[in-house]
Write an enzyme that holds these catalytic residues in place. Sequence first.
Site, PDB file in Angstrom:
ATOM      1  N   ASP A 195       0.694  -1.102  -0.101  1.00  0.00           N
ATOM      2  CA  ASP A 195      -0.092  -0.023  -0.217  1.00  0.00           C
ATOM      3  C   ASP A 195       0.749   1.294   0.074  1.00  0.00           C
ATOM      4  O   ASP A 195       2.289   1.249   0.250  1.00  0.00           O
ATOM      5  CB  ASP A 195      -1.148   0.114   1.156  1.00  0.00           C
ATOM      6  CG  ASP A 195      -2.321   0.884   1.115  1.00  0.00           C
ATOM      7  OD1 ASP A 195      -1.953   1.998   0.814  1.00  0.00           O
ATOM      8  OD2 ASP A 195      -3.372   0.438   1.216  1.00  0.00           O
ATOM      9  N   GLY A 202     -13.178   6.789  -2.438  1.00  0.00           N
ATOM     10  CA  GLY A 202     -13.550   7.678  -1.182  1.00  0.00           C
ATOM     11  C   GLY A 202     -15.108   7.516  -1.195  1.00  0.00           C
ATOM     12  O   GLY A 202     -15.631   6.911  -2.045  1.00  0.00           O
ATOM     13  N   ALA A 227     -20.362  -1.809  -7.248  1.00  0.00           N
ATOM     14  CA  ALA A 227     -21.875  -1.301  -7.879  1.00  0.00           C
ATOM     15  C   ALA A 227     -21.759  -0.097  -8.715  1.00  0.00           C
ATOM     16  O   ALA A 227     -22.920   0.010  -9.100  1.00  0.00           O
ATOM     17  CB  ALA A 227     -22.803  -1.214  -6.645  1.00  0.00           C
ATOM     18  N   CYS A 228     -20.908   0.780  -8.304  1.00  0.00           N
ATOM     19  CA  CYS A 228     -20.877   2.318  -9.166  1.00  0.00           C
ATOM     20  C   CYS A 228     -20.819   1.878 -10.633  1.00  0.00           C
ATOM     21  O   CYS A 228     -20.860   2.906 -11.294  1.00  0.00           O
ATOM     22  CB  CYS A 228     -19.887   2.919  -8.689  1.00  0.00           C
ATOM     23  SG  CYS A 228     -20.115   3.655  -6.991  1.00  0.00           S
ATOM     24  N   TYR A 266     -15.497   6.850 -11.675  1.00  0.00           N
ATOM     25  CA  TYR A 266     -14.952   5.946 -10.604  1.00  0.00           C
ATOM     26  C   TYR A 266     -15.533   4.583 -11.206  1.00  0.00           C
ATOM     27  O   TYR A 266     -15.172   3.524 -11.247  1.00  0.00           O
ATOM     28  CB  TYR A 266     -15.503   6.369  -9.314  1.00  0.00           C
ATOM     29  CG  TYR A 266     -15.342   5.056  -8.324  1.00  0.00           C
ATOM     30  CD1 TYR A 266     -14.036   4.802  -7.635  1.00  0.00           C
ATOM     31  CD2 TYR A 266     -16.285   4.429  -7.870  1.00  0.00           C
ATOM     32  CE1 TYR A 266     -14.061   3.735  -7.118  1.00  0.00           C
ATOM     33  CE2 TYR A 266     -16.425   3.437  -6.873  1.00  0.00           C
ATOM     34  CZ  TYR A 266     -15.217   3.014  -6.523  1.00  0.00           C
ATOM     35  OH  TYR A 266     -15.042   2.001  -5.481  1.00  0.00           O
ATOM     36  N   ASN A 313     -21.268  -0.985  -1.252  1.00  0.00           N
ATOM     37  CA  ASN A 313     -21.066  -0.041   0.225  1.00  0.00           C
ATOM     38  C   ASN A 313     -20.778  -1.084   1.366  1.00  0.00           C
ATOM     39  O   ASN A 313     -21.620  -1.404   2.172  1.00  0.00           O
ATOM     40  CB  ASN A 313     -22.674   0.404   0.537  1.00  0.00           C
ATOM     41  CG  ASN A 313     -22.835   1.445  -0.490  1.00  0.00           C
ATOM     42  OD1 ASN A 313     -22.026   2.443  -0.842  1.00  0.00           O
ATOM     43  ND2 ASN A 313     -24.081   1.430  -0.963  1.00  0.00           N
ATOM     44  N   LYS A 350     -21.599  11.693  12.657  1.00  0.00           N
ATOM     45  CA  LYS A 350     -22.665  12.722  13.084  1.00  0.00           C
ATOM     46  C   LYS A 350     -23.478  12.899  14.210  1.00  0.00           C
ATOM     47  O   LYS A 350     -23.544  13.661  15.119  1.00  0.00           O
ATOM     48  CB  LYS A 350     -23.401  13.072  11.758  1.00  0.00           C
ATOM     49  CG  LYS A 350     -22.562  13.767  10.643  1.00  0.00           C
ATOM     50  CD  LYS A 350     -23.311  14.104   9.466  1.00  0.00           C
ATOM     51  CE  LYS A 350     -22.745  14.234   8.195  1.00  0.00           C
ATOM     52  NZ  LYS A 350     -23.306  14.481   7.049  1.00  0.00           N
ATOM     53  N   ARG A 399     -30.175   2.121  -5.085  1.00  0.00           N
ATOM     54  CA  ARG A 399     -29.309   0.914  -5.501  1.00  0.00           C
ATOM     55  C   ARG A 399     -29.329   0.070  -4.309  1.00  0.00           C
ATOM     56  O   ARG A 399     -29.454   0.243  -3.071  1.00  0.00           O
ATOM     57  CB  ARG A 399     -27.856   1.566  -5.373  1.00  0.00           C
ATOM     58  CG  ARG A 399     -26.893   0.286  -5.751  1.00  0.00           C
ATOM     59  CD  ARG A 399     -25.386   0.819  -5.754  1.00  0.00           C
ATOM     60  NE  ARG A 399     -25.509   1.645  -7.165  1.00  0.00           N
ATOM     61  CZ  ARG A 399     -24.458   2.503  -7.169  1.00  0.00           C
ATOM     62  NH1 ARG A 399     -23.599   3.113  -6.301  1.00  0.00           N
ATOM     63  NH2 ARG A 399     -24.290   3.260  -8.268  1.00  0.00           N
TER      64      ARG A 399
HETATM   65  P1  NAD Z   1      -9.606   2.164   0.821  1.00  0.00           P
HETATM   66  O1  NAD Z   1      -9.413   3.411   0.259  1.00  0.00           O
HETATM   67  O2  NAD Z   1      -9.606   1.973   2.286  1.00  0.00           O
HETATM   68  O3  NAD Z   1      -8.366   1.221   0.545  1.00  0.00           O
HETATM   69  C1  NAD Z   1      -7.799   1.235  -0.711  1.00  0.00           C
HETATM   70  C2  NAD Z   1      -6.202   1.157  -0.513  1.00  0.00           C
HETATM   71  O4  NAD Z   1      -5.690   1.382  -1.780  1.00  0.00           O
HETATM   72  C3  NAD Z   1      -5.778   2.461   0.211  1.00  0.00           C
HETATM   73  O5  NAD Z   1      -5.100   2.058   1.571  1.00  0.00           O
HETATM   74  C4  NAD Z   1      -5.014   3.207  -0.696  1.00  0.00           C
HETATM   75  O6  NAD Z   1      -3.736   4.003   0.155  1.00  0.00           O
HETATM   76  C5  NAD Z   1      -4.352   2.313  -1.549  1.00  0.00           C
HETATM   77  N1  NAD Z   1      -3.817   2.851  -2.794  1.00  0.00           N
HETATM   78  C6  NAD Z   1      -4.526   3.766  -3.762  1.00  0.00           C
HETATM   79  N2  NAD Z   1      -3.491   4.322  -4.431  1.00  0.00           N
HETATM   80  C7  NAD Z   1      -2.484   3.277  -4.239  1.00  0.00           C
HETATM   81  C8  NAD Z   1      -1.234   3.278  -5.044  1.00  0.00           C
HETATM   82  N3  NAD Z   1      -1.063   4.073  -6.148  1.00  0.00           N
HETATM   83  N4  NAD Z   1      -0.419   2.386  -4.670  1.00  0.00           N
HETATM   84  C9  NAD Z   1      -0.648   1.437  -3.581  1.00  0.00           C
HETATM   85  N5  NAD Z   1      -1.708   1.496  -2.924  1.00  0.00           N
HETATM   86  C10 NAD Z   1      -2.684   2.485  -3.276  1.00  0.00           C
HETATM   87  O7  NAD Z   1     -10.808   1.481   0.250  1.00  0.00           O
HETATM   88  P2  NAD Z   1     -11.502   0.123   0.649  1.00  0.00           P
HETATM   89  O8  NAD Z   1     -12.926   0.429   1.007  1.00  0.00           O
HETATM   90  O9  NAD Z   1     -10.740  -0.723   1.356  1.00  0.00           O
HETATM   91  O10 NAD Z   1     -11.875  -0.418  -0.707  1.00  0.00           O
HETATM   92  C11 NAD Z   1     -10.956  -1.497  -1.503  1.00  0.00           C
HETATM   93  C12 NAD Z   1     -11.399  -1.798  -2.920  1.00  0.00           C
HETATM   94  O11 NAD Z   1     -12.731  -2.061  -2.764  1.00  0.00           O
HETATM   95  C13 NAD Z   1     -11.239  -0.636  -3.747  1.00  0.00           C
HETATM   96  O12 NAD Z   1     -10.996  -0.875  -4.775  1.00  0.00           O
HETATM   97  C14 NAD Z   1     -12.604   0.023  -3.802  1.00  0.00           C
HETATM   98  O13 NAD Z   1     -12.782   0.580  -5.071  1.00  0.00           O
HETATM   99  C15 NAD Z   1     -13.447  -1.274  -3.756  1.00  0.00           C
HETATM  100  N6  NAD Z   1     -15.049  -0.964  -3.116  1.00  0.00           N
HETATM  101  C16 NAD Z   1     -15.084  -0.796  -1.976  1.00  0.00           C
HETATM  102  C17 NAD Z   1     -16.339  -0.624  -1.747  1.00  0.00           C
HETATM  103  C18 NAD Z   1     -16.619   0.083  -0.273  1.00  0.00           C
HETATM  104  O14 NAD Z   1     -17.896   0.257  -0.049  1.00  0.00           O
HETATM  105  N7  NAD Z   1     -15.583   0.004   0.699  1.00  0.00           N
HETATM  106  C19 NAD Z   1     -17.584  -0.588  -2.738  1.00  0.00           C
HETATM  107  C20 NAD Z   1     -17.058  -0.758  -3.810  1.00  0.00           C
HETATM  108  C21 NAD Z   1     -15.859  -1.249  -4.318  1.00  0.00           C
END
Ligand code: NAD
Length: 323
Positions: free
Chosen positions: A32, A76, A119-120, A149, A178, A200, A283
Amino acid sequence: MKTALVLGAGGFIGSHLVKRLKAEGFFVRAVDLKQTEFGASPADEFVIGDLREQDVCRAAYDRHFDEVYQLAADMGGAGYIFTGEHDADIMHNSASINLNIAASANKQGVGALFYSSSACMYPAYNQLDPDNPNCEESSAYPAEPDSEYGWEKLFSERLYLSYARNYGMKVHIARYHNIFGPEGTWQGGKEKAPAAVCRKVAMTQSGGDVEVWGDGQQTRSFLYIDECIEGTLRLTRSNKTGPYNIGSDEMVTISQLVDVVSDLAEKPVSKRFVPGPTGVRGRNSDNRLIEKELGWRPSEPLRDGLAKTYRWIEAQVMAQDKG
Ligand code: NAD
């Protein structure tokens, strides 16, 4: 000893996944940009590196792993991905990461590669009716995600599917809906709705105001982190590629989400509806396919997961107040 590579292991889902894999006895290499935010990772190796850089990705992925989990993304909540202000970064950063990882996985070989889509990526036109959204896996095309995204997720799904088709890579794709739980981002602008609502409510006096973006009638479902990890492991260890939804089908309005949290906190609050980025109108996860093909679906009620999450966020708020 089985080996796993977890990319994005400093993030919310990745940090929980590493704990589960260690509990199962895996050797885990984590990668990471940053360390985990809440407590040290139990990973055997934690590589700090930027996966957008091909050299860094190659060095971090320098041998065969039994299981690879690709969770790294520029990511995010609505305040980050739906405002349009970060579109170029989101597209560039996440696509670069996925292009590098797919190439490394192909070079080193992989027992099973899991990719976290979202799901996005579902078309906006199927999510206009808050009471009746369509998120069946087969409804993805013609594509029309409502955010860049979502477009990047769709591109990367296709990228990994191409590697599966052309090079026989063993790929498993989930579309997460989510995910929430303790040890997730809860402040700072990248937090998602359940964490934002818990914060909140925790920060408000009984009878106080809680700000809600939009009219509160937009619907969503939320999946507790432990169930997300369970579904992820089952899919990765199956002979199925997907994409499959991994989400809850207990749909609520954002207004109802606030009511549940306020009830759990035993704090009556009034809702103040303010303009803000809300994403699609409705959704919900459609779990029929994963249940049919993997014989599994999540089952924990939303309220139970929110109770655990609220307690954790309330403790963070109290610790911050003291500090
Ligand atoms: P998160 O943002 O907590 O974790 C993603 C991690 O990727 C972060 O720690 C970030 O530092 C790391 N990262 C970003 N850019 C990087 C880079 N260039 N090199 C190395 N590391 C990098 O998100 P999450 O909630 O843990 O989600 C994990 C995955 O699941 C993501 O791909 C997200 O798109 C997908 N996802 C999550 C959700 C959700 O509700 N949390 C929903 C749909 C999809």
